[in-house]
Design a protein around this motif. Structure first.
Motif, PDB file in Angstrom:
ATOM      1  N   ILE A  24      30.947  38.166  30.517  1.00 28.84           N
ATOM      2  CA  ILE A  24      31.595  37.170  31.364  1.00 28.84           C
ATOM      3  C   ILE A  24      31.047  37.274  32.781  1.00 28.84           C
ATOM      4  O   ILE A  24      31.261  38.281  33.457  1.00 28.84           O
ATOM      5  CB  ILE A  24      33.124  37.385  31.379  1.00 28.84           C
ATOM      6  N   PRO A  25      30.341  36.259  33.277  1.00 24.24           N
ATOM      7  CA  PRO A  25      29.802  36.306  34.640  1.00 24.24           C
ATOM      8  C   PRO A  25      30.844  35.852  35.662  1.00 24.24           C
ATOM      9  O   PRO A  25      31.540  34.853  35.459  1.00 24.24           O
ATOM     10  CB  PRO A  25      28.640  35.310  34.574  1.00 24.24           C
ATOM     11  N   LEU A  26      30.937  36.604  36.750  1.00 29.22           N
ATOM     12  CA  LEU A  26      31.875  36.269  37.827  1.00 29.22           C
ATOM     13  C   LEU A  26      31.161  36.417  39.168  1.00 29.22           C
ATOM     14  O   LEU A  26      30.631  37.481  39.476  1.00 29.22           O
ATOM     15  CB  LEU A  26      33.101  37.198  37.785  1.00 29.22           C
ATOM     16  N   GLU A  27      31.156  35.375  39.952  1.00 28.59           N
ATOM     17  CA  GLU A  27      30.538  35.452  41.271  1.00 28.59           C
ATOM     18  C   GLU A  27      31.468  36.171  42.242  1.00 28.59           C
ATOM     19  O   GLU A  27      32.660  35.853  42.328  1.00 28.59           O
ATOM     20  CB  GLU A  27      30.224  34.053  41.798  1.00 28.59           C
ATOM     21  N   ALA A  28      30.932  37.129  42.962  1.00 27.35           N
ATOM     22  CA  ALA A  28      31.712  37.870  43.952  1.00 27.35           C
ATOM     23  C   ALA A  28      30.779  38.539  44.945  1.00 27.35           C
ATOM     24  O   ALA A  28      29.656  38.920  44.597  1.00 27.35           O
ATOM     25  CB  ALA A  28      32.600  38.922  43.280  1.00 27.35           C
ATOM     26  N   ASP A  29      31.245  38.672  46.162  1.00 30.70           N
ATOM     27  CA  ASP A  29      30.513  39.349  47.225  1.00 30.70           C
ATOM     28  C   ASP A  29      31.136  40.728  47.430  1.00 30.70           C
ATOM     29  O   ASP A  29      32.248  40.841  47.948  1.00 30.70           O
ATOM     30  CB  ASP A  29      30.585  38.530  48.508  1.00 30.70           C
ATOM     31  N   ALA A  30      30.426  41.773  47.011  1.00 35.61           N
ATOM     32  CA  ALA A  30      30.982  43.126  47.082  1.00 35.61           C
ATOM     33  C   ALA A  30      31.328  43.534  48.505  1.00 35.61           C
ATOM     34  O   ALA A  30      32.208  44.377  48.711  1.00 35.61           O
ATOM     35  CB  ALA A  30      30.002  44.127  46.476  1.00 35.61           C
ATOM     36  N   SER A  31      30.669  42.947  49.480  1.00 33.61           N
ATOM     37  CA  SER A  31      30.891  43.355  50.868  1.00 33.61           C
ATOM     38  C   SER A  31      32.094  42.670  51.513  1.00 33.61           C
ATOM     39  O   SER A  31      32.413  42.941  52.674  1.00 33.61           O
ATOM     40  CB  SER A  31      29.646  43.050  51.707  1.00 33.61           C
ATOM     41  N   SER A  32      32.786  41.813  50.761  1.00 32.39           N
ATOM     42  CA  SER A  32      33.898  41.035  51.305  1.00 32.39           C
ATOM     43  C   SER A  32      35.236  41.472  50.706  1.00 32.39           C
ATOM     44  O   SER A  32      35.429  41.418  49.490  1.00 32.39           O
ATOM     45  CB  SER A  32      33.674  39.543  51.019  1.00 32.39           C
ATOM     46  N   TRP A  33      36.150  41.890  51.559  1.00 29.52           N
ATOM     47  CA  TRP A  33      37.509  42.256  51.142  1.00 29.52           C
ATOM     48  C   TRP A  33      38.148  41.101  50.374  1.00 29.52           C
ATOM     49  O   TRP A  33      38.723  41.288  49.297  1.00 29.52           O
ATOM     50  CB  TRP A  33      38.325  42.608  52.375  1.00 29.52           C
ATOM     51  N   GLU A  34      38.060  39.892  50.933  1.00 26.40           N
ATOM     52  CA  GLU A  34      38.707  38.726  50.330  1.00 26.40           C
ATOM     53  C   GLU A  34      38.088  38.392  48.967  1.00 26.40           C
ATOM     54  O   GLU A  34      38.804  38.038  48.020  1.00 26.40           O
ATOM     55  CB  GLU A  34      38.608  37.505  51.253  1.00 26.40           C
ATOM     56  N   SER A  35      36.769  38.495  48.867  1.00 22.49           N
ATOM     57  CA  SER A  35      36.099  38.171  47.616  1.00 22.49           C
ATOM     58  C   SER A  35      36.488  39.143  46.507  1.00 22.49           C
ATOM     59  O   SER A  35      36.729  38.735  45.362  1.00 22.49           O
ATOM     60  CB  SER A  35      34.582  38.187  47.818  1.00 22.49           C
ATOM     61  N   ILE A  36      36.569  40.423  46.815  1.00 22.90           N
ATOM     62  CA  ILE A  36      36.933  41.409  45.794  1.00 22.90           C
ATOM     63  C   ILE A  36      38.426  41.294  45.438  1.00 22.90           C
ATOM     64  O   ILE A  36      38.809  41.489  44.280  1.00 22.90           O
ATOM     65  CB  ILE A  36      36.588  42.833  46.266  1.00 22.90           C
ATOM     66  N   GLU A  37      39.250  40.954  46.403  1.00 19.76           N
ATOM     67  CA  GLU A  37      40.668  40.726  46.098  1.00 19.76           C
ATOM     68  C   GLU A  37      40.817  39.560  45.123  1.00 19.76           C
ATOM     69  O   GLU A  37      41.587  39.629  44.151  1.00 19.76           O
ATOM     70  CB  GLU A  37      41.441  40.444  47.381  1.00 19.76           C
ATOM     71  N   LEU A  38      40.063  38.494  45.354  1.00 16.24           N
ATOM     72  CA  LEU A  38      40.083  37.343  44.443  1.00 16.24           C
ATOM     73  C   LEU A  38      39.514  37.723  43.085  1.00 16.24           C
ATOM     74  O   LEU A  38      40.032  37.298  42.037  1.00 16.24           O
ATOM     75  CB  LEU A  38      39.284  36.193  45.049  1.00 16.24           C
ATOM     76  N   LEU A  39      38.461  38.528  43.078  1.00 15.75           N
ATOM     77  CA  LEU A  39      37.875  38.988  41.821  1.00 15.75           C
ATOM     78  C   LEU A  39      38.898  39.746  40.986  1.00 15.75           C
ATOM     79  O   LEU A  39      39.002  39.539  39.768  1.00 15.75           O
ATOM     80  CB  LEU A  39      36.668  39.884  42.107  1.00 15.75           C
ATOM     81  N   ALA A  40      39.663  40.623  41.617  1.00 15.04           N
ATOM     82  CA  ALA A  40      40.689  41.388  40.904  1.00 15.04           C
ATOM     83  C   ALA A  40      41.720  40.457  40.272  1.00 15.04           C
ATOM     84  O   ALA A  40      42.178  40.695  39.139  1.00 15.04           O
ATOM     85  CB  ALA A  40      41.361  42.369  41.848  1.00 15.04           C
ATOM     86  N   GLU A  41      42.073  39.392  40.962  1.00  7.50           N
ATOM     87  CA  GLU A  41      43.019  38.416  40.407  1.00  7.50           C
ATOM     88  C   GLU A  41      42.429  37.725  39.181  1.00  7.50           C
ATOM     89  O   GLU A  41      43.133  37.507  38.176  1.00  7.50           O
ATOM     90  CB  GLU A  41      43.387  37.393  41.474  1.00  7.50           C
ATOM     91  N   GLN A  42      41.145  37.402  39.252  1.00  9.44           N
ATOM     92  CA  GLN A  42      40.473  36.775  38.110  1.00  9.44           C
ATOM     93  C   GLN A  42      40.424  37.715  36.914  1.00  9.44           C
ATOM     94  O   GLN A  42      40.643  37.303  35.767  1.00  9.44           O
ATOM     95  CB  GLN A  42      39.054  36.362  38.499  1.00  9.44           C
ATOM     96  N   ILE A  43      40.137  38.973  37.185  1.00  8.17           N
ATOM     97  CA  ILE A  43      40.066  39.966  36.106  1.00  8.17           C
ATOM     98  C   ILE A  43      41.437  40.153  35.461  1.00  8.17           C
ATOM     99  O   ILE A  43      41.562  40.252  34.236  1.00  8.17           O
ATOM    100  CB  ILE A  43      39.517  41.296  36.657  1.00  8.17           C
ATOM    101  N   LYS A  44      42.464  40.188  36.277  1.00 10.97           N
ATOM    102  CA  LYS A  44      43.821  40.347  35.742  1.00 10.97           C
ATOM    103  C   LYS A  44      44.194  39.181  34.843  1.00 10.97           C
ATOM    104  O   LYS A  44      44.795  39.362  33.769  1.00 10.97           O
ATOM    105  CB  LYS A  44      44.823  40.477  36.893  1.00 10.97           C
ATOM    106  N   LYS A  45      43.849  37.974  35.264  1.00 10.59           N
ATOM    107  CA  LYS A  45      44.155  36.793  34.447  1.00 10.59           C
ATOM    108  C   LYS A  45      43.362  36.811  33.143  1.00 10.59           C
ATOM    109  O   LYS A  45      43.865  36.400  32.097  1.00 10.59           O
ATOM    110  CB  LYS A  45      43.830  35.523  35.230  1.00 10.59           C
ATOM    111  N   ARG A  46      42.129  37.274  33.219  1.00  6.44           N
ATOM    112  CA  ARG A  46      41.259  37.268  32.039  1.00  6.44           C
ATOM    113  C   ARG A  46      41.613  38.379  31.049  1.00  6.44           C
ATOM    114  O   ARG A  46      41.695  38.163  29.841  1.00  6.44           O
ATOM    115  CB  ARG A  46      39.808  37.442  32.493  1.00  6.44           C
ATOM    116  N   PHE A  47      41.834  39.590  31.552  1.00  8.83           N
ATOM    117  CA  PHE A  47      42.015  40.756  30.693  1.00  8.83           C
ATOM    118  C   PHE A  47      43.429  41.332  30.678  1.00  8.83           C
ATOM    119  O   PHE A  47      43.816  41.976  29.715  1.00  8.83           O
ATOM    120  CB  PHE A  47      41.067  41.884  31.135  1.00  8.83           C
ATOM    121  N   GLY A  48      44.143  41.174  31.769  1.00  2.39           N
ATOM    122  CA  GLY A  48      45.409  41.902  31.919  1.00  2.39           C
ATOM    123  C   GLY A  48      45.120  43.286  32.448  1.00  2.39           C
ATOM    124  O   GLY A  48      45.396  43.597  33.600  1.00  2.39           O
ATOM    125  N   THR A  49      44.543  44.120  31.603  1.00  2.00           N
ATOM    126  CA  THR A  49      44.130  45.462  32.009  1.00  2.00           C
ATOM    127  C   THR A  49      42.699  45.705  31.577  1.00  2.00           C
ATOM    128  O   THR A  49      42.159  45.001  30.716  1.00  2.00           O
ATOM    129  CB  THR A  49      45.029  46.548  31.394  1.00  2.00           C
TER     130      THR A  49
END
Length: 246
Positions: A53-78
């Protein structure tokens, strides 16, 4: 074999890409986060697996990684395993160093590691793993420039502190520290075949490392067999670092 949910930050190229392809080939669900959409698209094509599963994210951005975590939670749960493989370098001397190079390197190599664990750690199941792709440069102080070695040394310290604070949560945290691995990053530091040949002479095992070497170490540390390994730095260098004392 139990199928796992794997998250790889910085997994569209280099070592991270090899790790992603291996886990996908084993039919694990693999979320690969990277800033480079073109590389992500190419990775999906190369994998040929519906589990990547490809997900665009900027590792250097607090906001981008916070959004990424939300996407991962929705996709996988854990998830079961978080792998941080994002990293950049530039061959530059101390006196040539400017704020931009220093800041960008720290933002990706160290700050992004903190952001990723900060937001994704709560999604890791009991008995899961975190594996950080570090560098043997943080041990030797050579290779990649002072900004690179400092950022990777920071990753060592962050890992050790996390083990102290979070170590009793049944999630093992370790660093794999490669040196002289065949990759785009090595090509930046050793751009000619002659420079690579000279480098190879300094490695007791007689060859450069490969992304597969790193992948196998990561797979072990995130496996049931590797669960008692916790708070360690696993140096993968073919014996080069301690050649003088062997």
């Amino acid at each position: 074999m139990k199928k796992k949910n794997i998250v790889i930050i910085g997994g569209a190229s280099g070592i991270g890409k090899e790790i992603a392809l291996h886990y996908a080939a084993d039919k694990h669900q693999v979320a690969v986060a990277d800033i480079n959409k073109q590389s992500l698209d190419q990775l999906v094509v190369e994998s040929g697996q519906g589990t990547l599963i490809p997900l665009e994210a900027d590792a250097s951005s607090w906001e981008s990684i916070e959004l990424l975590a939300e996407q991962i939670k929705k996709r996988f749960g854990t998830i079961h395993t978080l792998i941080y493989s994002a990293g950049i370098t530039k061959s530059i001397s101390f006196f040539e160093m400017d704020w931009g190079v220093w800041q960008k390197t720290m933002a990706v190599n160290l700050h992004g590691l903190f952001y990723s664990i900060k937001f994704i750690y709560p999604l890791i199941e009991r008995g899961g793993s975190i594996v950080i792709i570090g560098s043997g440069s943080a041990i030797t102080g050579t290779g990649g420039g002072i900004q690179y070695t400092a950022s990777k040394g920071g990753a060592f310290g962050l890992m050790r502190s996390l083990v102290q604070e979070l170590g009793n949560n049944h999630i093992n945290i370790n660093v794999v520290a490669p040196r002289v691995i065949e990759s785009d990053m090595l090509d930046i530091l050793y751009p000619t075949e002659q420079s690579k040949a000279e480098l190879k002479k300094a490695i007791p095992i007689g060859r450069l490392g490969t992304p597969i070497d790193v992948c196998q170490a990561v797979k072990y540390l995130s496996s049931e067999e590797g669960k008692y390994v916790h708070g360690q730095i696993l140096l993968l260098d073919g014996g080069r670092t301690y050649k003088s004392v062997l």
